[in-house]
Design a protein around this motif. Structure first.
Motif, mmCIF file in Angstrom:
data_model
loop_
_atom_site.group_PDB
_atom_site.id
_atom_site.type_symbol
_atom_site.label_atom_id
_atom_site.label_comp_id
_atom_site.label_asym_id
_atom_site.label_seq_id
_atom_site.Cartn_x
_atom_site.Cartn_y
_atom_site.Cartn_z
ATOM 1 N N ALA A 1 -4.874 12.902 -46.321
ATOM 2 C CA ALA A 1 -6.156 13.104 -47.608
ATOM 3 C C ALA A 1 -5.625 12.523 -48.627
ATOM 4 O O ALA A 1 -5.051 12.685 -49.629
ATOM 5 C CB ALA A 1 -6.231 14.962 -47.962
ATOM 6 N N ASP A 2 -6.572 11.732 -49.384
ATOM 7 C CA ASP A 2 -6.580 11.784 -50.640
ATOM 8 C C ASP A 2 -8.120 12.212 -51.587
ATOM 9 O O ASP A 2 -9.109 12.067 -51.321
ATOM 10 C CB ASP A 2 -7.028 10.092 -50.498
ATOM 11 C CG ASP A 2 -6.813 9.342 -52.208
ATOM 12 O OD1 ASP A 2 -6.952 10.600 -53.369
ATOM 13 O OD2 ASP A 2 -6.922 7.765 -51.986
ATOM 14 N N LEU A 3 -6.975 13.055 -52.815
ATOM 15 C CA LEU A 3 -8.729 13.330 -53.181
ATOM 16 C C LEU A 3 -9.108 12.730 -55.180
ATOM 17 O O LEU A 3 -7.960 13.463 -55.676
ATOM 18 C CB LEU A 3 -8.907 14.748 -53.679
ATOM 19 C CG LEU A 3 -8.609 15.909 -52.458
ATOM 20 C CD1 LEU A 3 -7.792 15.791 -51.109
ATOM 21 C CD2 LEU A 3 -8.955 17.395 -52.651
ATOM 22 N N GLY A 4 -9.294 12.179 -54.273
ATOM 23 C CA GLY A 4 -8.967 10.665 -55.535
ATOM 24 C C GLY A 4 -8.486 10.423 -56.676
ATOM 25 O O GLY A 4 -8.192 10.752 -57.613
ATOM 26 N N GLY A 5 -7.507 10.182 -56.276
ATOM 27 C CA GLY A 5 -5.122 9.934 -57.195
ATOM 28 C C GLY A 5 -4.920 10.822 -56.340
ATOM 29 O O GLY A 5 -3.361 10.577 -56.758
ATOM 30 N N ASN A 6 -5.473 12.167 -56.081
ATOM 31 C CA ASN A 6 -4.310 13.621 -55.522
ATOM 32 C C ASN A 6 -2.914 13.036 -54.118
ATOM 33 O O ASN A 6 -5.114 13.494 -53.346
ATOM 34 C CB ASN A 6 -4.622 14.535 -56.303
ATOM 35 C CG ASN A 6 -4.491 14.549 -56.889
ATOM 36 O OD1 ASN A 6 -4.709 13.578 -58.341
ATOM 37 N ND2 ASN A 6 -4.215 15.856 -57.508
ATOM 38 N N VAL A 7 -2.849 12.593 -53.487
ATOM 39 C CA VAL A 7 -2.904 12.241 -52.060
ATOM 40 C C VAL A 7 -2.294 13.099 -51.891
ATOM 41 O O VAL A 7 -0.787 13.528 -52.123
ATOM 42 C CB VAL A 7 -2.195 10.859 -52.209
ATOM 43 C CG1 VAL A 7 -1.207 10.679 -50.230
ATOM 44 C CG2 VAL A 7 -2.723 9.516 -51.998
ATOM 45 N N ILE A 8 -1.609 13.570 -50.217
ATOM 46 C CA ILE A 8 -1.556 14.273 -49.603
ATOM 47 C C ILE A 8 -0.962 13.960 -48.024
ATOM 48 O O ILE A 8 -1.998 14.116 -47.931
ATOM 49 C CB ILE A 8 -1.261 16.392 -50.243
ATOM 50 C CG1 ILE A 8 -0.588 17.000 -49.909
ATOM 51 C CG2 ILE A 8 -3.062 16.206 -49.615
ATOM 52 C CD1 ILE A 8 -0.101 17.931 -50.239
ATOM 53 N N VAL A 9 0.185 14.206 -47.856
ATOM 54 C CA VAL A 9 0.269 14.158 -46.270
ATOM 55 C C VAL A 9 1.479 15.368 -45.278
ATOM 56 O O VAL A 9 1.793 15.841 -45.938
ATOM 57 C CB VAL A 9 1.226 12.699 -46.330
ATOM 58 C CG1 VAL A 9 0.883 11.521 -47.040
ATOM 59 C CG2 VAL A 9 2.610 12.808 -46.755
ATOM 60 N N LEU A 10 0.593 15.368 -44.645
ATOM 61 C CA LEU A 10 1.334 16.460 -43.331
ATOM 62 C C LEU A 10 1.840 15.638 -42.316
ATOM 63 O O LEU A 10 1.411 15.194 -41.748
ATOM 64 C CB LEU A 10 0.231 17.065 -42.242
ATOM 65 C CG LEU A 10 0.268 18.032 -41.983
ATOM 66 C CD1 LEU A 10 1.573 19.216 -41.898
ATOM 67 C CD2 LEU A 10 -0.904 18.717 -41.488
ATOM 68 N N GLY A 11 3.358 16.205 -42.002
ATOM 69 C CA GLY A 11 4.311 15.363 -41.266
ATOM 70 C C GLY A 11 4.070 13.919 -41.021
ATOM 71 O O GLY A 11 4.598 13.436 -41.943
ATOM 72 N N LYS A 12 4.074 13.173 -40.619
ATOM 73 C CA LYS A 12 4.517 11.879 -40.101
ATOM 74 C C LYS A 12 3.673 11.285 -39.926
ATOM 75 O O LYS A 12 2.689 11.706 -39.270
ATOM 76 C CB LYS A 12 5.965 11.579 -39.425
ATOM 77 C CG LYS A 12 7.442 12.561 -39.846
ATOM 78 C CD LYS A 12 8.175 11.498 -39.628
ATOM 79 C CE LYS A 12 9.344 12.091 -40.114
ATOM 80 N NZ LYS A 12 9.925 11.675 -41.282
ATOM 81 N N LYS A 13 3.073 10.093 -39.467
ATOM 82 C CA LYS A 13 2.425 9.188 -39.475
ATOM 83 C C LYS A 13 2.636 8.596 -38.038
ATOM 84 O O LYS A 13 3.184 8.698 -37.508
ATOM 85 C CB LYS A 13 2.238 7.690 -40.002
ATOM 86 C CG LYS A 13 1.261 6.682 -40.186
ATOM 87 C CD LYS A 13 0.962 5.720 -41.302
ATOM 88 C CE LYS A 13 -0.397 4.986 -41.102
ATOM 89 N NZ LYS A 13 -0.355 3.389 -41.879
ATOM 90 N N LYS A 14 1.451 8.441 -37.172
ATOM 91 C CA LYS A 14 1.330 7.966 -35.794
ATOM 92 C C LYS A 14 1.428 6.330 -36.132
ATOM 93 O O LYS A 14 1.316 5.604 -37.226
ATOM 94 C CB LYS A 14 -0.088 8.291 -35.309
ATOM 95 C CG LYS A 14 -0.251 9.729 -34.685
ATOM 96 C CD LYS A 14 1.022 10.081 -34.599
ATOM 97 C CE LYS A 14 0.879 11.269 -33.959
ATOM 98 N NZ LYS A 14 1.953 12.666 -33.517
ATOM 99 N N ILE A 15 2.502 5.388 -35.716
ATOM 100 C CA ILE A 15 2.230 3.920 -35.374
ATOM 101 C C ILE A 15 1.502 3.512 -34.617
ATOM 102 O O ILE A 15 0.747 4.151 -34.037
ATOM 103 C CB ILE A 15 3.970 3.788 -34.829
ATOM 104 C CG1 ILE A 15 4.111 4.252 -33.167
ATOM 105 C CG2 ILE A 15 4.721 4.877 -36.188
ATOM 106 C CD1 ILE A 15 5.355 4.155 -32.591
ATOM 107 N N SER A 16 1.367 2.630 -34.826
ATOM 108 C CA SER A 16 0.682 1.020 -34.372
ATOM 109 C C SER A 16 1.113 0.910 -32.641
ATOM 110 O O SER A 16 2.269 1.470 -32.245
ATOM 111 C CB SER A 16 0.422 -0.003 -35.398
ATOM 112 O OG SER A 16 2.124 -0.908 -35.011
ATOM 113 N N LEU A 17 0.341 0.392 -32.301
ATOM 114 C CA LEU A 17 0.643 0.078 -31.219
ATOM 115 C C LEU A 17 1.421 -0.590 -30.615
ATOM 116 O O LEU A 17 2.201 -0.928 -29.846
ATOM 117 C CB LEU A 17 -1.252 -0.629 -30.320
ATOM 118 C CG LEU A 17 -0.597 -1.491 -28.913
ATOM 119 C CD1 LEU A 17 -0.325 -0.201 -27.953
ATOM 120 C CD2 LEU A 17 -2.129 -2.683 -28.444
#
Length: 364
Positions: A202-218
């Motif tokens: 989530a990016d709220l105008g420069g306030n970035v927050i991430v949950l868990g890890k990112k899914k990788i590409s193919l």
């Protein structure tokens, strides 16, 4: 047979690709549904992306929660908790919602911690400059002094039992703009978790927050599958730090994180030019003018966005030396600063974790 044995690895790789693309594999995170949405709230652009079968519904609920926060905590939304408080008579106890009370209380904590550099009673000064509105202005010295006299976190009185707030001086007012957006980001993650989401950004105008890890590409998935490396099926989020000398989207550094909030404060988002000079929105409550601490960017990495939001502004106001000393004293909080000479400094916990991608910036 010799041909097959000689090219067995290649044939297996091709077969694996076919299986992945066709969706036959038993373990394939690439099949997981995702959804994303962008909207304009809290006077900024809000973007959320989530992975999971319930992603779209979860994002809609998160967006609704952000709107609720704006409706109750904005100083400029008529009928909000903060609007009602700011329009009350001095020394009048105004009962506010539990969530708003907790944000005000946390804002006062940081106001005290920073000796009033970060101050939620900044509203009279913000209204005077009106930066971000259609008609910003450079006020007269007498106007600035009058506004400063109305500022001071000690002029705000809380009642824990009643969840009420008093403004003790005529003309004073609260603006939660330096902390409420962080609270909203934390609420986004809470809502997403409640809907079963385990990976989101989530990016709220420069306030970035991430949950868990990112899914990788193919291609990343294919390489990991060939190696049999199941731990590489997901990766940390790669978050960019904006180049303060350039426009939005131009980066100067990146950091890999998971389950973290990353908030950057700087003069480049909201400002205006008058007589060849640029005036930005981060106002010093003691001088009455835009902060001039020698920093052009201040980034906080923390467990939650509300703390990161308040501390990024605090760091920018305090400057490199005092600001980094403060952050070093806060458990679980890390920081990065950029000064006017494009020198980059970090707290000890970030050593070796920031990747500078613009040669103009030098890590000290």
């Amino acid at each position: 047979m010799r041909f097959i044995m000689r090219h067995l690895k290649l044939l297996l790789t091709i077969l694996l690709v076919v299986i992945i693309v066709s969706g036959v594999t038993l373990f394939n995170p690439l099949n997981e549904k995702s959804a994303s949405k962008t909207d304009f709230m809290l006077s900024t652009v809000i973007s959320i992306k989530a992975y999971g079968g319930n992603a779209e519904k979860a994002i809609d609920a998160a967006m609704d929660r952000i709107q609720e926060i704006e409706d109750t905590m904005s100083a400029y939304t008529k009928g909000s908790d903060i609007w009602n408080l700011n329009h009350s008579k001095p020394n009048t106890a105004v009962k506010i919602g539990d969530n708003t009370f907790q944000v005000v209380k946390r804002g006062l904590y940081y106001s005290q911690l920073t000796g009033g550099n970060f101050d939620i009673s900044i509203k009279p000064l913000g209204d005077l400059w009106a930066i971000g509105s259609e008609k910003p202005k450079v006020p007269e010295e007498s106007e600035i002094q009058q506004a400063i006299n109305k500022i001071g976190y000690e002029k705000i009185q809380l009642n824990e039992d009643e969840h009420s707030v008093k403004l003790l001086q005529e003309g004073s007012g609260i603006d939660l703009g330096g902390i409420a957006k962080g609270y909203a980001a934390d609420e986004v993650i809470r809502v997403l978790k409640n809907h079963g989401i385990k990976s989101a950004y989530a990016d709220l105008g420069g306030n970035v927050i991430v949950l868990g890890k990112k899914k990788i590409s193919l291609m990343q998935y294919i390489r990991a599958a060939i190696k049999g490396d199941k731990q590489s099926m997901q990766t940390d989020w790669r978050i960019g730090i904006q180049n303060p000398a350039e426009g939005r989207g131009i980066l100067m550094a990146v950091i890999n994180v998971s389950d973290k909030a990353i908030v950057t404060s700087g003069p480049y988002e909201r400002n205006f030019k008058k007589d060849g000079k640029i005036y930005h929105h981060i106002l010093n409550p003691f001088t009455g003018y835009p902060a001039s601490s020698g920093l052009i960017s201040a980034t906080i990495i923390a467990e939650n966005s509300m703390d990161a939001d308040a501390l990024s502004t605090s760091l920018f106001l305090l400057g490199e030396e005092k600001g980094l000393q403060l952050i070093e004293s806060q458990p679980g909080i890390e920081a990065m600063t950029i000064n006017q000479y494009k020198q980059v400094r970090t707290t000890k916990g970030l050593k070796g974790k920031i990747e500078i991608i613009d040669d103009e910036y030098k890590l000290q």
